[in-house]
Motif scaffolding. Structure first.
Motif, short mmCIF file in Angstrom:
data_model
loop_
_atom_site.label_atom_id
_atom_site.label_comp_id
_atom_site.label_asym_id
_atom_site.label_seq_id
_atom_site.Cartn_x
_atom_site.Cartn_y
_atom_site.Cartn_z
N PHE A 123 0.83 -1.20 0.00
CA PHE A 123 0.00 0.00 0.00
C PHE A 123 0.87 1.26 0.00
N ASP A 153 -7.93 2.34 2.24
CA ASP A 153 -7.25 1.04 2.17
C ASP A 153 -7.53 0.42 0.81
N HIS A 210 -2.57 4.82 2.99
CA HIS A 210 -3.28 3.86 3.84
C HIS A 210 -3.49 4.45 5.23
#
Length: 379
Positions: A288, A307, A329
């Motif tokens: 991420f 997310d 994130h």
């Protein structure tokens, strides 16, 4: 008598090689596996290692993909319902059980203190945007069990109670006067036109994602940022893949899934200019990685703290409707708050998915990356 007899010495080498295999697995090629949801141990993990360290170990051990596939194949051979992390519902619908998502969706897991803690973070972000003169809004992508409740097994449907944590968060945000979009009704209504949730994957599909995107843009009063589904989403086609299928160790589902592919130019193949010095540095193995990019188009600057439900699903929309957009994130509320100040968005969207609502810390104020350079100016 020798400590290790000659005929046993070869076995010692074998045992040593087996013990070192996980280490080699950290760098050798592996089979595909679900994206890592934990990229570092929690602070002071040694105090409660079973709770704080195990999730990290479960995400980084060597040959993780091969082990998960082998485990799922073994369970399927035994005739079980699949991985203990996956629930098989009606019509072949798969549901993730991690983070007690099932109990959360049916109202069996309700943590009011957790809800207030998450609302505190939203309050902090709202104050940050008021200082910057921008707009803040929060929404929560719902669990698959929340979206497709009717496809849960009968015993799970019979356990449903209210309010759920999602309900409590909605009410808490309203009580605090904070902008919150409950996307559940619009997604439920959208099911009349086709699937909004993947059958074999824990995420929504592009139809569900776009319905939520347009609802959020309407809530912040920016209907000009909405995207017409007819322009962005192509006709459905069969799909045989999904993260829940991989977790189960299966390579062929009993029923095909449906995917709605994005059309150009919303399919993520835009020419974007990275904005340096805004986002914190990320580990190359981080699934991420945060990013900030200019699009070369007119429009507001939009930042999204979310997310996997928004990481790739929303990038094509934002690339066509903004002058610059950023994504990072939420890291269970431990994101870099200073990145908001460095990017200076006109609109800030906070979007932790339902099963990742619990905070495991507080937002941090980190310095910019060491190799930062001044942000590039849009043409």
């Amino acid at each position: 008598m020798p400590l290790l007899m000659a005929f046993r010495r070869y076995w010692a080498f074998v045992f040593f090689a087996v013990l070192t295999l996980p280490t080699f697995g950290l760098v050798l090629p592996d089979l595909p596996a679900p994206a890592r949801t934990v990229i570092e141990p929690e602070a002071h993990w040694w105090e409660r290692a079973a709770e704080r360290l195990d999730p990290w170990i479960n995400n980084v051990f060597g040959f993780r993909g091969a082990v998960l596939v082998a485990h799922g194949t073994y369970e399927k051979w035994l005739g079980t319902t699949g991985s203990r992390r996956v629930l098989v519902g009606e019509k072949g619908q798969l549901f993730i059980k991690d983070q007690q998502a099932l109990e959360q969706s049916v109202g069996q897991l309700v943590r009011p203190a957790m809800v207030r803690e998450l609302a505190d973070v939203a309050t902090m972000l709202d104050a940050e945007m008021r200082r910057l003169g921008g707009t803040f809004v929060m929404f929560v992508p719902p669990n698959g069990a929340t979206v497709n409740y009717e496809l849960l097994p009968e015993y799970a449907r019979n356990r449903r109670t209210s309010p759920t944590e999602y309900d409590l968060l909605r009410d808490e945000m309203k009580a605090r006067g904070l902008a919150f979009v409950d996307v559940r009704p619009v997604i439920q209504a959208g099911k009349a036109g086709g699937p909004v949730q993947f059958l074999l994957d824990s995420h929504w599909n592009h139809r569900g994602s776009l319905l939520a995107y347009n609802a959020v843009m309407a809530a912040v009063g920016r209907l000009d940022l909405a995207v017409d589904p007819a322009d962005a989403i192509g006709p459905p086609r069969p799909n045989m893949r999904g993260d829940l299928l991989r977790i189960m160790g299966s390579t062929k589902p009993d029923f095909p899934d449906v995917v709605y592919p994005l059309k150009a130019p919303y399919d993520g193949r835009q020419n974007l200019t990275p904005i340096e010095g805004v986002m914190p540095a990320a580990d190359p193995k981080d699934p991420f990685p945060p990013h900030a990019q200019e699009t070369g188009r007119p429009g507001p600057r939009v930042m999204l703290i979310g997310d996997s439900y928004t990481q790739h699903f929303w990038s094509g929309y934002l690339a066509q409707r903004t002058s610059a957009f950023a994504w990072m994130h939420h890291r269970n509320c431990r994101f870099d708050l200073n990145a908001v100040d460095r990017f200076k968005p006109d609109i800030l969207i906070f979007a932790p998915s339902e099963r990742f609502m619990p905070c495991r810390g507080a937002p941090e104020r980190n310095p910019p990356p060491a190799a930062a350079t001044p942000p590039r100016v849009s043409p």
